[in-house]
Design an enzyme around this catalytic site. Structure first.
Site, PDB file in Angstrom:
ATOM      1  CB  ALA A   1      -4.129  -4.569 -15.610  1.00  0.00           C
TER       2      ALA A   1
ATOM      3  N   GLY B   1       0.086  -1.652 -14.575  1.00  0.00           N
ATOM      4  CA  GLY B   1      -0.407  -0.814 -16.110  1.00  0.00           C
ATOM      5  C   GLY B   1      -0.322   0.649 -15.848  1.00  0.00           C
TER       6      GLY B   1
ATOM      7  CD  GLU C   1       3.092  -2.311 -17.837  1.00  0.00           C
ATOM      8  OE1 GLU C   1       1.880  -2.420 -17.052  1.00  0.00           O
ATOM      9  OE2 GLU C   1       3.650  -3.140 -18.186  1.00  0.00           O
TER      10      GLU C   1
ATOM     11  CD  GLU D   1       3.399  -5.317 -13.728  1.00  0.00           C
ATOM     12  OE1 GLU D   1       4.189  -4.865 -12.927  1.00  0.00           O
ATOM     13  OE2 GLU D   1       2.578  -4.533 -14.263  1.00  0.00           O
TER      14      GLU D   1
HETATM   15  N1  CAA Z   1      -7.404  -3.894 -10.040  1.00  0.00           N
HETATM   16  C1  CAA Z   1      -8.504  -4.148  -9.197  1.00  0.00           C
HETATM   17  N2  CAA Z   1      -8.970  -3.518  -8.197  1.00  0.00           N
HETATM   18  C2  CAA Z   1      -7.925  -2.962  -7.509  1.00  0.00           C
HETATM   19  C3  CAA Z   1      -6.666  -2.631  -7.929  1.00  0.00           C
HETATM   20  C4  CAA Z   1      -6.432  -3.182  -9.337  1.00  0.00           C
HETATM   21  N3  CAA Z   1      -5.202  -2.818 -10.025  1.00  0.00           N
HETATM   22  N4  CAA Z   1      -5.762  -1.969  -7.073  1.00  0.00           N
HETATM   23  C5  CAA Z   1      -6.728  -1.774  -6.001  1.00  0.00           C
HETATM   24  N5  CAA Z   1      -7.772  -2.378  -6.104  1.00  0.00           N
HETATM   25  C6  CAA Z   1      -8.982  -2.396  -5.292  1.00  0.00           C
HETATM   26  C7  CAA Z   1      -8.809  -3.114  -4.128  1.00  0.00           C
HETATM   27  O1  CAA Z   1      -9.028  -4.438  -4.100  1.00  0.00           O
HETATM   28  C8  CAA Z   1      -9.876  -2.594  -3.201  1.00  0.00           C
HETATM   29  O2  CAA Z   1     -11.105  -2.981  -3.213  1.00  0.00           O
HETATM   30  P1  CAA Z   1     -12.216  -3.299  -2.316  1.00  0.00           P
HETATM   31  O3  CAA Z   1     -12.458  -1.839  -1.683  1.00  0.00           O
HETATM   32  O4  CAA Z   1     -13.132  -3.846  -3.056  1.00  0.00           O
HETATM   33  O5  CAA Z   1     -11.678  -4.107  -1.235  1.00  0.00           O
HETATM   34  C9  CAA Z   1      -9.690  -0.982  -3.655  1.00  0.00           C
HETATM   35  O6  CAA Z   1      -9.153  -0.973  -4.797  1.00  0.00           O
HETATM   36  C10 CAA Z   1      -8.856  -0.364  -2.533  1.00  0.00           C
HETATM   37  O7  CAA Z   1      -7.635  -0.856  -2.686  1.00  0.00           O
HETATM   38  P2  CAA Z   1      -6.689  -0.919  -1.135  1.00  0.00           P
HETATM   39  O8  CAA Z   1      -7.547  -1.173   0.113  1.00  0.00           O
HETATM   40  O9  CAA Z   1      -5.587  -2.039  -1.327  1.00  0.00           O
HETATM   41  O10 CAA Z   1      -6.034   0.550  -1.194  1.00  0.00           O
HETATM   42  P3  CAA Z   1      -4.799   0.970  -0.395  1.00  0.00           P
HETATM   43  O11 CAA Z   1      -5.050   2.487  -0.316  1.00  0.00           O
HETATM   44  O12 CAA Z   1      -4.771   0.409   0.895  1.00  0.00           O
HETATM   45  O13 CAA Z   1      -3.601   0.604  -1.334  1.00  0.00           O
HETATM   46  C11 CAA Z   1      -2.512   0.414  -3.334  1.00  0.00           C
HETATM   47  C12 CAA Z   1      -3.400   1.161  -2.500  1.00  0.00           C
HETATM   48  C13 CAA Z   1      -0.978   0.302  -2.838  1.00  0.00           C
HETATM   49  C14 CAA Z   1      -2.467   1.104  -4.779  1.00  0.00           C
HETATM   50  C15 CAA Z   1      -2.995  -0.973  -3.448  1.00  0.00           C
HETATM   51  O14 CAA Z   1      -4.269  -1.064  -3.820  1.00  0.00           O
HETATM   52  C16 CAA Z   1      -2.324  -1.970  -4.614  1.00  0.00           C
HETATM   53  O15 CAA Z   1      -1.275  -2.498  -4.218  1.00  0.00           O
HETATM   54  N6  CAA Z   1      -2.912  -2.178  -5.619  1.00  0.00           N
HETATM   55  C17 CAA Z   1      -2.404  -3.003  -6.613  1.00  0.00           C
HETATM   56  C18 CAA Z   1      -1.291  -2.569  -7.266  1.00  0.00           C
HETATM   57  C19 CAA Z   1      -0.739  -3.419  -8.531  1.00  0.00           C
HETATM   58  O16 CAA Z   1      -0.622  -4.554  -8.026  1.00  0.00           O
HETATM   59  N7  CAA Z   1      -0.759  -3.127  -9.802  1.00  0.00           N
HETATM   60  C20 CAA Z   1      -0.579  -3.856 -10.596  1.00  0.00           C
HETATM   61  C21 CAA Z   1      -1.596  -4.817 -11.471  1.00  0.00           C
HETATM   62  S1  CAA Z   1      -1.148  -5.762 -12.705  1.00  0.00           S
HETATM   63  C22 CAA Z   1      -0.788  -4.964 -14.134  1.00  0.00           C
HETATM   64  O17 CAA Z   1      -1.062  -3.887 -14.144  1.00  0.00           O
HETATM   65  C23 CAA Z   1      -0.441  -5.902 -15.152  1.00  0.00           C
HETATM   66  C24 CAA Z   1      -0.033  -5.023 -16.174  1.00  0.00           C
HETATM   67  O18 CAA Z   1       1.051  -5.015 -16.346  1.00  0.00           O
HETATM   68  C25 CAA Z   1      -0.912  -4.617 -17.521  1.00  0.00           C
END
Ligand code: CAA
Length: 258
Positions: free
Chosen positions: A65, A109, A112, A132
């Protein structure tokens, strides 16, 4: 109106739906989810579509998400707008099979969303997880409910409480995915499975999906009764007559989806 973040094409009776956000990690924004649900529900009413393959980009199925949007949320608006529930829960109303073709990250998400699908096929580079806890939140789209049903309590607890990811081979060993294929064969294999399903009678496809899902919602006795009722009702379909006649006449069945 937001830019198109979903690409959809038809491969025979299988719809191939791609999450195609500007960000290849496919953050699941409200706008993307609204578009996705529109496309999935349109397929529901298209008699030519019998199954849908849902996939992401080269880098990710979806990284979860939208953390940018969530960072600004407060309880009142999350509750009042039914954040996540308002849109994501509608995926459950899809009666035709959804096949997730997961390459790269399927986190939060994204994991999920894959688990909302009926079959999950993974590329060898797929990474699943519920990170999360690292953001200070609880999974919100079924992670704590569907993951234990798929992989059992201990593995689900490990994944949700540490936030550490599962590799494709671990996901296969634990039963989260049905098969793992080389990355370059992911879409081809998911469509092949979709076509294998799609050549059958649509009402029977839909009934089987309902019956299998019932196994997660009811006692064994209730589920068995539900299945028996569907089994009996099947004798009212022209496709039952055709399927059995074709078997006895040693020919391919020509189902009419009724
Ligand atoms: N939402 C919004 N933006 C996101 C995102 C997300 N879930 N995941 C990545 N991005 C964005 C980053 O902020 C970054 O933006 P900028 O270029 O503007 O800085 C861009 O995407 C690239 O991300 P990274 O530089 O982090 O890329 P990476 O290749 O180094 O890492 C990754 C990839 C491991 C997937 C890492 O981005 C990451 O850990 N992302 C978050 C994953 C996460 O925590 N997901 C759970 C979200 S909460 C949820 O989903 C709630 C639910 O249950 C419904």
């Amino acid at each position: 109106m937001s830019a198109a973040m979903i690409r959809s094409e038809r491969c025979g009776q299988v719809a191939l739906v791609r999450l195609a956000s500007d960000n290849p990690l496919n953050p699941l924004t409200d706008a993307l989810m609204d578009q996705l649900i529109d496309v999935l529900l349109r397929n529901e009413t298209d008699p030519q579509v019998h199954a849908t393959v849902l996939t992401g980009s080269d880098k990710a199925f979806a990284a979860g998400a939208d953390i940018v949007a969530m960072s600004k949320l407060d309880y009142a608006s999350a509750f009042s707008d039914d954040y996540i529930g308002r849109s994501w829960d509608r995926i459950r109303t899809a009666r035709k099979p959804l096949i997730a073709a997961v390459g790269g990250y399927a986190l939060g998400g994204g994991c999920e969303l894959a688990m909302m699908c009926d079959i999950v096929i993974a590329a060898d580079d797929a990474v699943f997880g519920q990170p999360e806890i690292k953001l200070g939140i609880v999974p919100g789209a079924g992670g704590t409910q569907r993951l234990p049903r798929a992989v059992g309590k201990s593995t689900a607890m490990l994944a949700c409480l540490t936030g550490e990811p599962l590799s494709a081979s671990e996901a296969l060993a634990y039963g989260l995915v049905s098969k793992v294929v080389a990355r370059k064969r992911l879409i081809e294999e998911a469509i092949r499975v979709g076509e294998q399903i799609a050549r059958h009678s649509l009402p029977v496809i839909v009934a089987i999906k309902e019956a299998v899902n019932r196994a997660f919602e009811s006692s064994l006795s209730e589920g068995l009764l539900f299945e028996r009722r569907l089994f009996h009702a099947g004798f009212s379909f022209a496709d039952q007559k055709e399927g059995m006649a074709a078997f006895l006449e040693r020919r391919q069945a020509a189902f009419q989806n009724r």
